[in-house]
Design a protein around this motif. Structure first.
Motif, PDB file in Angstrom:
ATOM      1  N   VAL A 217      -7.122  10.986 -19.215  1.00 22.87           N
ATOM      2  CA  VAL A 217      -7.239   9.408 -19.162  1.00 22.87           C
ATOM      3  C   VAL A 217      -7.033   9.518 -17.357  1.00 22.87           C
ATOM      4  O   VAL A 217      -6.917   9.546 -16.461  1.00 22.87           O
ATOM      5  CB  VAL A 217      -5.910   8.341 -19.383  1.00 22.87           C
ATOM      6  N   LYS A 218      -8.601   8.106 -17.216  1.00 20.57           N
ATOM      7  CA  LYS A 218      -8.446   8.422 -15.026  1.00 20.57           C
ATOM      8  C   LYS A 218      -7.390   7.074 -15.035  1.00 20.57           C
ATOM      9  O   LYS A 218      -7.032   6.915 -15.383  1.00 20.57           O
ATOM     10  CB  LYS A 218      -9.887   7.359 -15.331  1.00 20.57           C
ATOM     11  N   ALA A 219      -6.314   8.062 -13.953  1.00 21.32           N
ATOM     12  CA  ALA A 219      -4.958   6.931 -14.023  1.00 21.32           C
ATOM     13  C   ALA A 219      -5.552   6.530 -12.064  1.00 21.32           C
ATOM     14  O   ALA A 219      -5.533   7.269 -11.047  1.00 21.32           O
ATOM     15  CB  ALA A 219      -4.408   8.189 -14.104  1.00 21.32           C
ATOM     16  N   ASP A 220      -5.515   5.683 -12.341  1.00 17.33           N
ATOM     17  CA  ASP A 220      -5.752   4.921 -10.690  1.00 17.33           C
ATOM     18  C   ASP A 220      -4.355   3.767 -10.789  1.00 17.33           C
ATOM     19  O   ASP A 220      -3.455   3.602 -10.974  1.00 17.33           O
ATOM     20  CB  ASP A 220      -6.650   3.467 -10.442  1.00 17.33           C
ATOM     21  N   ARG A 221      -3.978   3.941  -8.759  1.00 28.82           N
ATOM     22  CA  ARG A 221      -3.075   2.742  -8.775  1.00 28.82           C
ATOM     23  C   ARG A 221      -3.471   1.953  -7.679  1.00 28.82           C
ATOM     24  O   ARG A 221      -4.818   2.258  -6.472  1.00 28.82           O
ATOM     25  CB  ARG A 221      -1.905   4.438  -7.668  1.00 28.82           C
ATOM     26  N   LEU A 222      -2.836   0.764  -7.690  1.00 30.64           N
ATOM     27  CA  LEU A 222      -3.061  -0.497  -6.517  1.00 30.64           C
ATOM     28  C   LEU A 222      -2.137  -1.439  -6.203  1.00 30.64           C
ATOM     29  O   LEU A 222      -1.091  -1.397  -7.232  1.00 30.64           O
ATOM     30  CB  LEU A 222      -4.120  -1.395  -7.166  1.00 30.64           C
ATOM     31  N   TYR A 223      -2.154  -2.003  -4.930  1.00 30.60           N
ATOM     32  CA  TYR A 223      -1.158  -2.816  -4.321  1.00 30.60           C
ATOM     33  C   TYR A 223      -1.692  -4.115  -4.886  1.00 30.60           C
ATOM     34  O   TYR A 223      -2.554  -4.535  -5.300  1.00 30.60           O
ATOM     35  CB  TYR A 223      -1.493  -2.607  -3.194  1.00 30.60           C
ATOM     36  N   VAL A 224      -0.373  -4.552  -5.412  1.00 26.01           N
ATOM     37  CA  VAL A 224      -0.248  -5.682  -6.110  1.00 26.01           C
ATOM     38  C   VAL A 224      -1.846  -6.925  -5.410  1.00 26.01           C
ATOM     39  O   VAL A 224      -2.019  -7.927  -5.907  1.00 26.01           O
ATOM     40  CB  VAL A 224       0.706  -6.413  -7.117  1.00 26.01           C
ATOM     41  N   ASP A 225      -1.489  -6.876  -5.092  1.00 26.86           N
ATOM     42  CA  ASP A 225      -2.101  -7.894  -3.829  1.00 26.86           C
ATOM     43  C   ASP A 225      -3.396  -7.773  -3.804  1.00 26.86           C
ATOM     44  O   ASP A 225      -4.813  -8.664  -4.064  1.00 26.86           O
ATOM     45  CB  ASP A 225      -1.640  -8.253  -2.203  1.00 26.86           C
ATOM     46  N   ALA A 226      -3.726  -6.159  -3.663  1.00 28.94           N
ATOM     47  CA  ALA A 226      -5.375  -6.000  -3.666  1.00 28.94           C
ATOM     48  C   ALA A 226      -5.854  -5.961  -4.800  1.00 28.94           C
ATOM     49  O   ALA A 226      -7.046  -6.808  -5.599  1.00 28.94           O
ATOM     50  CB  ALA A 226      -5.103  -4.562  -3.225  1.00 28.94           C
ATOM     51  N   CYS A 227      -5.130  -5.790  -5.722  1.00 30.32           N
ATOM     52  CA  CYS A 227      -5.056  -6.222  -7.584  1.00 30.32           C
ATOM     53  C   CYS A 227      -5.589  -7.592  -7.762  1.00 30.32           C
ATOM     54  O   CYS A 227      -6.290  -8.225  -7.662  1.00 30.32           O
ATOM     55  CB  CYS A 227      -4.316  -5.482  -8.442  1.00 30.32           C
ATOM     56  N   SER A 228      -5.010  -7.957  -7.370  1.00 28.51           N
ATOM     57  CA  SER A 228      -5.340  -9.851  -7.775  1.00 28.51           C
ATOM     58  C   SER A 228      -6.460 -10.429  -7.176  1.00 28.51           C
ATOM     59  O   SER A 228      -7.463 -10.732  -7.660  1.00 28.51           O
ATOM     60  CB  SER A 228      -4.122 -10.547  -6.859  1.00 28.51           C
ATOM     61  N   ALA A 229      -7.114  -9.617  -5.650  1.00 25.25           N
ATOM     62  CA  ALA A 229      -8.230  -9.746  -4.557  1.00 25.25           C
ATOM     63  C   ALA A 229      -9.165  -9.220  -5.903  1.00 25.25           C
ATOM     64  O   ALA A 229     -10.223  -9.872  -6.186  1.00 25.25           O
ATOM     65  CB  ALA A 229      -8.296  -9.461  -3.776  1.00 25.25           C
ATOM     66  N   LEU A 230      -9.585  -8.279  -6.539  1.00 22.26           N
ATOM     67  CA  LEU A 230     -10.258  -7.301  -6.995  1.00 22.26           C
ATOM     68  C   LEU A 230     -10.387  -8.353  -8.441  1.00 22.26           C
ATOM     69  O   LEU A 230     -11.350  -8.459  -8.958  1.00 22.26           O
ATOM     70  CB  LEU A 230      -9.648  -6.219  -7.092  1.00 22.26           C
ATOM     71  N   LEU A 231      -8.938  -8.432  -9.153  1.00 27.93           N
ATOM     72  CA  LEU A 231      -8.987  -9.747 -10.339  1.00 27.93           C
ATOM     73  C   LEU A 231     -10.681 -10.248 -10.039  1.00 27.93           C
ATOM     74  O   LEU A 231     -11.500 -10.484 -11.090  1.00 27.93           O
ATOM     75  CB  LEU A 231      -7.909  -9.591 -11.211  1.00 27.93           C
ATOM     76  N   VAL A 232      -9.966 -11.415  -9.559  1.00 29.25           N
ATOM     77  CA  VAL A 232     -11.354 -12.564  -9.415  1.00 29.25           C
ATOM     78  C   VAL A 232     -12.199 -12.071  -8.830  1.00 29.25           C
ATOM     79  O   VAL A 232     -12.901 -12.996  -8.505  1.00 29.25           O
ATOM     80  CB  VAL A 232     -10.489 -13.437  -8.663  1.00 29.25           C
ATOM     81  N   LYS A 233     -12.682 -10.874  -8.065  1.00 27.21           N
ATOM     82  CA  LYS A 233     -14.282 -10.385  -7.639  1.00 27.21           C
ATOM     83  C   LYS A 233     -15.258 -10.053  -8.857  1.00 27.21           C
ATOM     84  O   LYS A 233     -15.938 -10.386  -9.535  1.00 27.21           O
ATOM     85  CB  LYS A 233     -14.085  -9.798  -7.159  1.00 27.21           C
ATOM     86  N   ARG A 234     -14.187  -8.747  -8.698  1.00 28.06           N
ATOM     87  CA  ARG A 234     -15.190  -7.766 -10.464  1.00 28.06           C
ATOM     88  C   ARG A 234     -13.829  -7.026 -11.185  1.00 28.06           C
ATOM     89  O   ARG A 234     -13.682  -5.981 -11.407  1.00 28.06           O
ATOM     90  CB  ARG A 234     -15.715  -7.026 -10.154  1.00 28.06           C
TER      91      ARG A 234
END
Length: 359
Positions: A217-234
């Motif tokens: 499984v490809k494992a990634d890590r993201l801070y929640v603020d960066a994740c929120s921005a990416l979720l509404v972009k891609r």
């Protein structure tokens, strides 16, 4: 299973539109029963704000016993704005069940169904098919009912334990592996705030330990603020995400918004031995009794229940039945069904009838 190998399902219809969306879901399961080798035994039980108003309890002990004995639990929606505990908090048996049965994995799929509008530009071309896994018994919610309030300040305590986190990550990696076997990316992202809080650094450390045990499984890590921005972009770049309780509470509502809203979003709260399946939406008392409620989230929650029962009991037929329900829902939306929250004229009965016909 018992009673001639029928799955025993506890049915907690709840408040507001809960009973209105539960009825079509049960009809769908009965249709599945009639066209497959599966059998179900449904037992209704009270829970929610109405029960609290009548008895002083969110649910009686008999409901808790039923849930303990059942093979799975279907929950409509519980709570009413006008009915609250003395401390002004809402009546939430769904949360109480998480703590009572140690349902540590909150599974919130967000899949964009053909014909359903998304606010994200390009979503119709790229598609959205992701899962938020929300730890459901700890985090900030471990402080529920235990916060300290004085005249000058209020304090709530966030809790993250090794036992629960390790189980959560094993569950999450296994889900990513199952999705990969079904042709999905098989990618798991840990969402945290490890750059600020020691508790989240501890959370990420345990995620990294689990990642080494699951190299496929490809494992990634993201801070929640960066994740929120990416979720509404891609949002199409995400597959499975795992996170602390409060972060999951917020981001799962966001991802539901990406796929048409809460009426489209199913969910499950899963532990080692029990599981509750319910739509993400609330009781919507403003439309109660008007035939406007969208039963799609409840119907898809029933499909999630079948997939979980298949995995737990090794019954491939149950997984296939869950997929049949999903395909039927896809078909009716692709064919033009339009719930009222999208500006259409199709209410509860129309949507239920169309899904049953598509099955």
């Amino acid at each position: 299973m018992s009673a001639n190998d029928a799955f025993h399902i506890a049915v907690l219809a709840g408040d507001g539109i809960g009973p209105e969306v539960m009825a079509p879901a049960l009809e769908v399961l009965r249709k599945v029963e009639a066209t497959s080798g599966l059998k179900f035994r449904f037992t209704d039980a009270p829970a929610g704000a109405n029960n609290y108003r009548e008895t002083g309890k969110s649910m009686p002990e008999s409901t808790v016993r039923l849930c303990d004995e059942a093979d799975a639990i279907l929950l409509g929606a519980c709570g009413l704005p006008s009915v609250r505990y003395p401390d002004n908090t809402e009546i939430m048996p769904q949360v109480e069940l998480r703590f009572h049965f140690d349902l540590y994995a909150g599974v919130r799929p967000a899949r964009l169904i053909p014909g359903v509008p998304s606010p994200i530009v390009g979503a119709d071309r790229h598609g959205i098919d992701l899962v938020v896994i929300r730890e459901s018994t700890e985090g900030l919610f471990a402080s529920m009912g235990k916060g300290v309030v004085t005249d000058t300040e209020a304090r709530e305590t966030l809790v993250i334990t090794r036992k629960t986190s390790e189980r959560l990550f094993e569950f999450s990696f296994r889900l990513a592996e199952r999705r990969k076997a079904r042709g999905k990316p098989g990618q798991l992202t840990c969402v945290d705030k490890a750059n600020v809080f020691k508790a989240f650094a501890f959370f990420r450390e345990m995620f990294d330990e689990a990642a080494r045990r699951h190299p496929d499984v490809k494992a990634d890590r993201l801070y929640v603020d960066a994740c929120s921005a990416l979720l509404v972009k891609r949002p199409w770049d995400f597959d499975v995400m795992v996170m602390e309780n409060m972060f999951g509470d917020i981001l799962s509502d966001m991802t539901a918004g990406l796929i048409g809203g809460m009426g489209m979003a199913p969910s499950a709260d899963i532990g080692d031995h029990h599981a509750v399946f319910q739509p993400c939406h609330g009781t919507a008392p403003d439309i109660m009794g008007q035939g406007k409620a969208n039963p799609t989230g409840m119907i898809l929650s029933a499909a999630m229940m079948l997939d979980w029962l298949a995995d737990k009991h090794g019954l491939e037929g149950a997984a296939e039945a869950g997929e049949r329900i999903e395909r039927a829902v896809d078909k009716v939306y692709a064919d033009g069904i339009k719930p009222m929250e999208f500006g259409g004229g199709n209410g509860t009965a129309d949507i239920a009838r169309a899904v049953l016909e598509a099955l």
